[in-house]
Design a protein around this motif. Structure first.
Motif, PDB file in Angstrom:
ATOM      1  N   LEU A   1       7.750 -14.450   2.813  1.00  0.00           N
ATOM      2  CA  LEU A   1       7.276 -13.730   3.986  1.00  0.00           C
ATOM      3  C   LEU A   1       6.203 -12.733   3.585  1.00  0.00           C
ATOM      4  O   LEU A   1       6.229 -12.184   2.487  1.00  0.00           O
ATOM      5  CB  LEU A   1       8.434 -12.966   4.659  1.00  0.00           C
ATOM      6  CG  LEU A   1       9.664 -13.783   5.032  1.00  0.00           C
ATOM      7  CD1 LEU A   1      10.736 -12.873   5.610  1.00  0.00           C
ATOM      8  CD2 LEU A   1       9.315 -14.886   5.996  1.00  0.00           C
ATOM      9  N   LYS A   2       5.269 -12.476   4.483  1.00  0.00           N
ATOM     10  CA  LYS A   2       4.246 -11.455   4.269  1.00  0.00           C
ATOM     11  C   LYS A   2       4.757 -10.170   4.928  1.00  0.00           C
ATOM     12  O   LYS A   2       5.080 -10.157   6.113  1.00  0.00           O
ATOM     13  CB  LYS A   2       2.925 -11.876   4.916  1.00  0.00           C
ATOM     14  CG  LYS A   2       1.828 -10.869   4.740  1.00  0.00           C
ATOM     15  CD  LYS A   2       0.547 -11.309   5.415  1.00  0.00           C
ATOM     16  CE  LYS A   2      -0.497 -10.204   5.306  1.00  0.00           C
ATOM     17  NZ  LYS A   2      -1.688 -10.524   6.082  1.00  0.00           N
ATOM     18  N   TYR A   3       4.842  -9.081   4.141  1.00  0.00           N
ATOM     19  CA  TYR A   3       5.411  -7.825   4.628  1.00  0.00           C
ATOM     20  C   TYR A   3       4.330  -6.854   5.063  1.00  0.00           C
ATOM     21  O   TYR A   3       3.244  -6.822   4.497  1.00  0.00           O
ATOM     22  CB  TYR A   3       6.261  -7.169   3.538  1.00  0.00           C
ATOM     23  CG  TYR A   3       7.464  -7.999   3.211  1.00  0.00           C
ATOM     24  CD1 TYR A   3       8.656  -7.816   3.883  1.00  0.00           C
ATOM     25  CD2 TYR A   3       7.396  -9.003   2.253  1.00  0.00           C
ATOM     26  CE1 TYR A   3       9.763  -8.600   3.599  1.00  0.00           C
ATOM     27  CE2 TYR A   3       8.491  -9.789   1.962  1.00  0.00           C
ATOM     28  CZ  TYR A   3       9.668  -9.583   2.641  1.00  0.00           C
ATOM     29  OH  TYR A   3      10.745 -10.372   2.359  1.00  0.00           O
ATOM     30  N   GLU A   4       4.678  -6.052   6.081  1.00  0.00           N
ATOM     31  CA  GLU A   4       3.804  -4.992   6.559  1.00  0.00           C
ATOM     32  C   GLU A   4       4.636  -3.738   6.746  1.00  0.00           C
ATOM     33  O   GLU A   4       5.812  -3.821   7.143  1.00  0.00           O
ATOM     34  CB  GLU A   4       3.164  -5.378   7.897  1.00  0.00           C
ATOM     35  CG  GLU A   4       2.243  -6.577   7.798  1.00  0.00           C
ATOM     36  CD  GLU A   4       1.569  -6.894   9.130  1.00  0.00           C
ATOM     37  OE1 GLU A   4       1.825  -6.187  10.125  1.00  0.00           O
ATOM     38  OE2 GLU A   4       0.790  -7.845   9.158  1.00  0.00           O
ATOM     39  N   PRO A   5       4.064  -2.560   6.503  1.00  0.00           N
ATOM     40  CA  PRO A   5       4.807  -1.324   6.756  1.00  0.00           C
ATOM     41  C   PRO A   5       5.141  -1.199   8.244  1.00  0.00           C
ATOM     42  O   PRO A   5       4.353  -1.618   9.101  1.00  0.00           O
ATOM     43  CB  PRO A   5       3.843  -0.217   6.338  1.00  0.00           C
ATOM     44  CG  PRO A   5       2.803  -0.886   5.511  1.00  0.00           C
ATOM     45  CD  PRO A   5       2.729  -2.302   5.968  1.00  0.00           C
ATOM     46  N   VAL A   6       6.292  -0.634   8.531  1.00  0.00           N
ATOM     47  CA  VAL A   6       6.657  -0.344   9.918  1.00  0.00           C
ATOM     48  C   VAL A   6       5.716   0.763  10.403  1.00  0.00           C
ATOM     49  O   VAL A   6       5.458   1.724   9.664  1.00  0.00           O
ATOM     50  CB  VAL A   6       8.140   0.104   9.989  1.00  0.00           C
ATOM     51  CG1 VAL A   6       8.490   0.659  11.359  1.00  0.00           C
ATOM     52  CG2 VAL A   6       9.053  -1.063   9.616  1.00  0.00           C
ATOM     53  N   PRO A   7       5.182   0.650  11.629  1.00  0.00           N
ATOM     54  CA  PRO A   7       4.305   1.714  12.141  1.00  0.00           C
ATOM     55  C   PRO A   7       4.999   3.077  12.072  1.00  0.00           C
ATOM     56  O   PRO A   7       6.195   3.202  12.343  1.00  0.00           O
ATOM     57  CB  PRO A   7       4.043   1.292  13.594  1.00  0.00           C
ATOM     58  CG  PRO A   7       4.209  -0.203  13.574  1.00  0.00           C
ATOM     59  CD  PRO A   7       5.316  -0.462  12.582  1.00  0.00           C
ATOM     60  N   ALA A   8       4.232   4.105  11.707  1.00  0.00           N
ATOM     61  CA  ALA A   8       4.773   5.448  11.482  1.00  0.00           C
ATOM     62  C   ALA A   8       5.580   5.974  12.662  1.00  0.00           C
ATOM     63  O   ALA A   8       6.591   6.651  12.470  1.00  0.00           O
ATOM     64  CB  ALA A   8       3.643   6.417  11.142  1.00  0.00           C
TER      65      ALA A   8
END
Length: 113
Positions: free
Chosen positions: A14-21
């Motif tokens: 999976l490609k991960y992204e930070p959760v929006p602040a």
């Protein structure tokens, strides 16, 4: 998916992204997902969240936890918290306001309607 196709959901990269602040409650959680199949009827996919906590507004879905552990608290409408472990099967209604606290990276397979 076309015809007969096997997807190894536990090993799927999976490609991960930070959760929006504005959604982060604790830690620095990241999420990743992959669509397995999509049609006019909905989407089937694999989703994972790293350790941490985040707020979310749910979509209409059913999911099965494959790995990890988490607690889902319901802000609106109020509902007892859910303790998620491998094998948990959960139905969520669109619009529910939740807080996900992931204790061990949580991987689920979901069906959105």
């Amino acid at each position: 998916m076309n015809g007969a196709e096997l997807v190894a959901a536990l090993g799927l990269e999976l490609k991960y992204e930070p959760v929006p602040a504005d959604q982060v409650v604790a830690g620095a959680p990241q999420t990743g997902y992959a669509t397995v199949d999509a049609s006019d009827a909905g989407e089937i996919g694999v989703w994972e969240m790293t350790v941490g906590a985040m707020r979310d507004t749910e979509v209409s879905e059913v999911f099965v936890v494959l790995a990890g552990s988490a607690t889902v608290e319901f802000v609106d409408p109020p509902h007892p918290p859910l303790q998620l472990v491998p094998g948990s099967v959960v139905k969520l209604d669109a619009g529910m306001q939740t807080v996900w606290t992931v204790h061990e990276p949580l991987r689920k397979i979901f069906i959105e309607r």
